[in-house]
Scaffold this motif. Structure first.
Motif, PDB file in Angstrom:
ATOM      1  N   ILE A 278      -1.105  -7.167 -31.603  1.00  0.00           N
ATOM      2  CA  ILE A 278      -1.425  -5.869 -32.509  1.00  0.00           C
ATOM      3  C   ILE A 278      -2.127  -6.086 -32.995  1.00  0.00           C
ATOM      4  O   ILE A 278      -1.650  -5.296 -34.085  1.00  0.00           O
ATOM      5  N   ALA A 279      -2.814  -7.182 -33.780  1.00  0.00           N
ATOM      6  CA  ALA A 279      -4.276  -6.487 -34.855  1.00  0.00           C
ATOM      7  C   ALA A 279      -4.938  -5.111 -33.648  1.00  0.00           C
ATOM      8  O   ALA A 279      -5.525  -4.292 -34.390  1.00  0.00           O
ATOM      9  N   GLY A 280      -5.208  -4.887 -32.594  1.00  0.00           N
ATOM     10  CA  GLY A 280      -5.631  -4.280 -32.249  1.00  0.00           C
ATOM     11  C   GLY A 280      -4.770  -2.661 -32.026  1.00  0.00           C
ATOM     12  O   GLY A 280      -5.708  -1.109 -32.719  1.00  0.00           O
ATOM     13  N   ALA A 281      -3.227  -2.481 -32.880  1.00  0.00           N
ATOM     14  CA  ALA A 281      -2.474  -1.837 -32.746  1.00  0.00           C
ATOM     15  C   ALA A 281      -2.797  -0.983 -34.188  1.00  0.00           C
ATOM     16  O   ALA A 281      -2.907  -0.081 -34.416  1.00  0.00           O
ATOM     17  N   LEU A 282      -2.969  -2.263 -34.983  1.00  0.00           N
ATOM     18  CA  LEU A 282      -3.099  -2.270 -36.481  1.00  0.00           C
ATOM     19  C   LEU A 282      -5.167  -1.614 -36.589  1.00  0.00           C
ATOM     20  O   LEU A 282      -4.973  -0.581 -37.899  1.00  0.00           O
ATOM     21  N   ARG A 283      -5.607  -1.929 -36.096  1.00  0.00           N
ATOM     22  CA  ARG A 283      -7.329  -0.796 -35.900  1.00  0.00           C
ATOM     23  C   ARG A 283      -7.369  -0.227 -35.926  1.00  0.00           C
ATOM     24  O   ARG A 283      -7.112   1.092 -36.680  1.00  0.00           O
ATOM     25  N   ARG A 284      -6.048  -0.030 -35.068  1.00  0.00           N
ATOM     26  CA  ARG A 284      -6.569   1.483 -34.416  1.00  0.00           C
ATOM     27  C   ARG A 284      -5.022   2.696 -35.856  1.00  0.00           C
ATOM     28  O   ARG A 284      -5.769   4.410 -35.781  1.00  0.00           O
ATOM     29  N   ALA A 285      -4.117   2.397 -36.540  1.00  0.00           N
ATOM     30  CA  ALA A 285      -3.968   3.276 -37.398  1.00  0.00           C
ATOM     31  C   ALA A 285      -4.485   2.985 -38.233  1.00  0.00           C
ATOM     32  O   ALA A 285      -4.408   3.056 -39.628  1.00  0.00           O
TER      33      ALA A 285
ATOM     34  N   ALA B 229       6.344   5.923 -23.957  1.00  0.00           N
ATOM     35  CA  ALA B 229       6.183   7.508 -24.842  1.00  0.00           C
ATOM     36  C   ALA B 229       7.010   6.779 -25.974  1.00  0.00           C
ATOM     37  O   ALA B 229       7.157   7.180 -27.296  1.00  0.00           O
ATOM     38  N   GLU B 230       7.685   4.797 -25.664  1.00  0.00           N
ATOM     39  CA  GLU B 230       8.808   5.155 -27.428  1.00  0.00           C
ATOM     40  C   GLU B 230       7.893   3.362 -27.479  1.00  0.00           C
ATOM     41  O   GLU B 230       8.725   2.755 -28.781  1.00  0.00           O
ATOM     42  N   HIS B 231       7.742   2.976 -26.947  1.00  0.00           N
ATOM     43  CA  HIS B 231       7.923   0.750 -26.720  1.00  0.00           C
ATOM     44  C   HIS B 231       6.113   0.395 -26.789  1.00  0.00           C
ATOM     45  O   HIS B 231       6.181  -1.308 -25.901  1.00  0.00           O
ATOM     46  N   THR B 232       5.385   0.909 -27.101  1.00  0.00           N
ATOM     47  CA  THR B 232       4.097   0.214 -27.073  1.00  0.00           C
ATOM     48  C   THR B 232       3.280  -0.671 -28.776  1.00  0.00           C
ATOM     49  O   THR B 232       4.760   0.104 -29.691  1.00  0.00           O
ATOM     50  N   PHE B 233       2.871  -1.260 -28.902  1.00  0.00           N
ATOM     51  CA  PHE B 233       2.847  -1.970 -30.344  1.00  0.00           C
ATOM     52  C   PHE B 233       2.531  -1.199 -31.705  1.00  0.00           C
ATOM     53  O   PHE B 233       2.840  -1.076 -32.142  1.00  0.00           O
ATOM     54  N   ASP B 234       1.479   0.748 -30.629  1.00  0.00           N
ATOM     55  CA  ASP B 234       1.543   1.340 -32.013  1.00  0.00           C
ATOM     56  C   ASP B 234       2.606   1.841 -32.088  1.00  0.00           C
ATOM     57  O   ASP B 234       2.605   2.482 -33.274  1.00  0.00           O
ATOM     58  N   HIS B 235       3.636   1.914 -31.397  1.00  0.00           N
ATOM     59  CA  HIS B 235       4.980   2.825 -32.203  1.00  0.00           C
ATOM     60  C   HIS B 235       5.301   2.091 -33.416  1.00  0.00           C
ATOM     61  O   HIS B 235       6.489   2.393 -33.747  1.00  0.00           O
ATOM     62  N   ARG B 236       5.234   0.475 -33.104  1.00  0.00           N
ATOM     63  CA  ARG B 236       5.980  -0.124 -34.152  1.00  0.00           C
ATOM     64  C   ARG B 236       4.985   0.113 -35.459  1.00  0.00           C
ATOM     65  O   ARG B 236       5.462  -0.858 -36.257  1.00  0.00           O
ATOM     66  N   VAL B 237       3.947   0.191 -35.460  1.00  0.00           N
ATOM     67  CA  VAL B 237       2.615  -0.505 -37.014  1.00  0.00           C
ATOM     68  C   VAL B 237       3.450   0.985 -37.928  1.00  0.00           C
ATOM     69  O   VAL B 237       3.009   0.286 -39.033  1.00  0.00           O
ATOM     70  N   PRO B 238       3.683   2.175 -37.871  1.00  0.00           N
ATOM     71  CA  PRO B 238       4.737   3.171 -38.945  1.00  0.00           C
ATOM     72  C   PRO B 238       5.465   2.080 -39.474  1.00  0.00           C
ATOM     73  O   PRO B 238       5.748   1.395 -41.080  1.00  0.00           O
ATOM     74  N   LEU B 239       6.601   1.069 -38.402  1.00  0.00           N
ATOM     75  CA  LEU B 239       7.159  -0.064 -39.367  1.00  0.00           C
ATOM     76  C   LEU B 239       6.594  -0.871 -39.917  1.00  0.00           C
ATOM     77  O   LEU B 239       7.724  -1.508 -41.234  1.00  0.00           O
ATOM     78  N   LEU B 240       5.715  -1.748 -39.488  1.00  0.00           N
ATOM     79  CA  LEU B 240       5.071  -2.836 -40.062  1.00  0.00           C
ATOM     80  C   LEU B 240       4.489  -2.444 -41.863  1.00  0.00           C
ATOM     81  O   LEU B 240       4.492  -2.590 -42.841  1.00  0.00           O
ATOM     82  N   GLU B 241       3.741  -1.280 -41.509  1.00  0.00           N
ATOM     83  CA  GLU B 241       3.750  -0.193 -42.885  1.00  0.00           C
ATOM     84  C   GLU B 241       4.899  -0.486 -44.144  1.00  0.00           C
ATOM     85  O   GLU B 241       4.206  -0.940 -44.674  1.00  0.00           O
TER      86      GLU B 241
END
Length: 338
Positions: A22-29, A322-334
């Motif tokens: 999760i932290a990795g996806a947030l950092r990439r954002a 295309a649709e289901h990585t943690f990177d795809h969830r970050v905007p929802l968390l934000e």
């Protein structure tokens, strides 16, 4: 909605290192993230102490050990909040933390998000704490609806796959399962084994190793070929190289991490949830079964026709990336903590 540049404190159980994913996806954002694994036992001594001081008393009906563990975990989490001076505090699960932690987060002035990646019925989260949270997300549609009915701000965020974890496929002729041992999973794997389908279950609940028997406080094991628990990269390699991988939810409402991890690593997923059609196309990206007979037939076809199985697995992997990585969830968390 993208809010870059926040300093985030992620307070999360140590379970399989999902905090790092999760932290990795947030950092990439674009966020700066500190991870505090609130229940981590990083040394052998700490693990032994947890067993003897915290878990053993509960085997005899005493809550003293659990309360002591909660006090220790809460004190460490409170210190993490104070040290972080975070803009946003994301608490994942959090039912092992006492009221002192939630008071510290409230007093910090940080924006907050409570992420329930388990169902409330399986957690021990104080209702007063739950109802006082400014924002909540959950993987459970049932819990999301119930919390909204109570007037709480809550969003639906699915589990996901970490596409950055490196792994090496381990080819095998087996149908594998990796995870906790529940009655329905035992029934399915035992039935497959009795029908001659090569199967193997990985995890401390299945393993016959003396250490795992001691860790789980259980001596008996089902008559299923088994092996010890493995870390996530190893698990990804085992499922990616197997004939197929079983994903049994039993009575769970939300979809587990495995729902996305199995196809994400190129595994052929055998899942017991027809409603997975909202995420993947049954028969083309995953295979859905409704009972032992259908499950056994799918296993046998996958063993006999590897090309057919591989095509389904590859389409499932493409959908996941295309649709289901943690990177795809970050905007929802934000959006949830905004």
């Amino acid at each position: 909605m993208t809010l870059s540049g926040n300093h985030i404190l992620l307070v999360i159980p140590a379970f399989h290192g999902y905090g790092d994913s999760i932290a990795g996806a947030l950092r990439r954002a674009g966020h700066d993230v500190t991870v505090h694994a609130y229940d981590a036992n990083t040394t052998l001594g700490a693990k032994v102490r947890t067993k003897l001081v915290h878990e053993l008393p509960s085997r005899f009906g005493s809550r003293a050990g659990e309360l002591a563990r909660q006090r220790t975990q809460t004190a460490r989490a409170v210190a993490a909040v104070a040290a972080s001076r975070a803009d946003v505090v994301i608490t994942v699960k959090g039912d092992g933390l006492g009221t002192g932690y939630w008071e510290a987060v409230d007093a910090s002035g940080a924006r907050q998000l409570l992420w329930l990646y388990d169902e409330l019925a399986r957690m021990d989260l104080d209702d007063e704490v739950l109802t006082s949270r400014p924002s909540i997300v959950s993987y459970s549609p049932h819990d999301v609806a119930a919390l909204r009915d109570r007037g709480l701000r809550v969003g639906h965020v699915l589990d996901a796959h970490d596409h950055t974890v490196p792994f090496t496929p381990v080819p095998s002729d087996e149908v594998v399962f990796i995870g906790a041992r529940y009655p329905d999973r035992t029934r399915l794997l035992t039935a497959l084994h009795e029908r001659g389908v090569p199967v193997r279950a990985y995890g401390r609940d299945w393993s016959r190793h003396p250490v795992d028997r001691a860790r789980t406080w259980q001596l008996s094991r089902p008559d299923v070929p088994s092996a010890r628990g493995v870390d996530r990269p190893t698990a990804y390699g085992l499922t990616a190289g197997a004939v197929a991988a079983l994903n049994s939810h039993t009575d769970q409402d939300g979809f587990t991490m495995r729902t996305f991890e199995l196809p994400g690593t190129g595994s052929l997923q055998l899942i017991d949830r027809p409603d997975v059609e909202a995420l993947y196309e049954p028969g083309r990206e995953v295979l859905v079964f409704s009972g032992v007979d259908e499950l056994a037939a799918l296993c046998e076809r996958a063993r006999a026709d590897r090309g057919w199985a591989r095509e389904i697995a590859e389409r499932g992997r493409a959908r996941t990336l295309a649709e289901h990585t943690f990177d795809h969830r970050v905007p929802l968390l934000e959006d949830a903590w905004a």
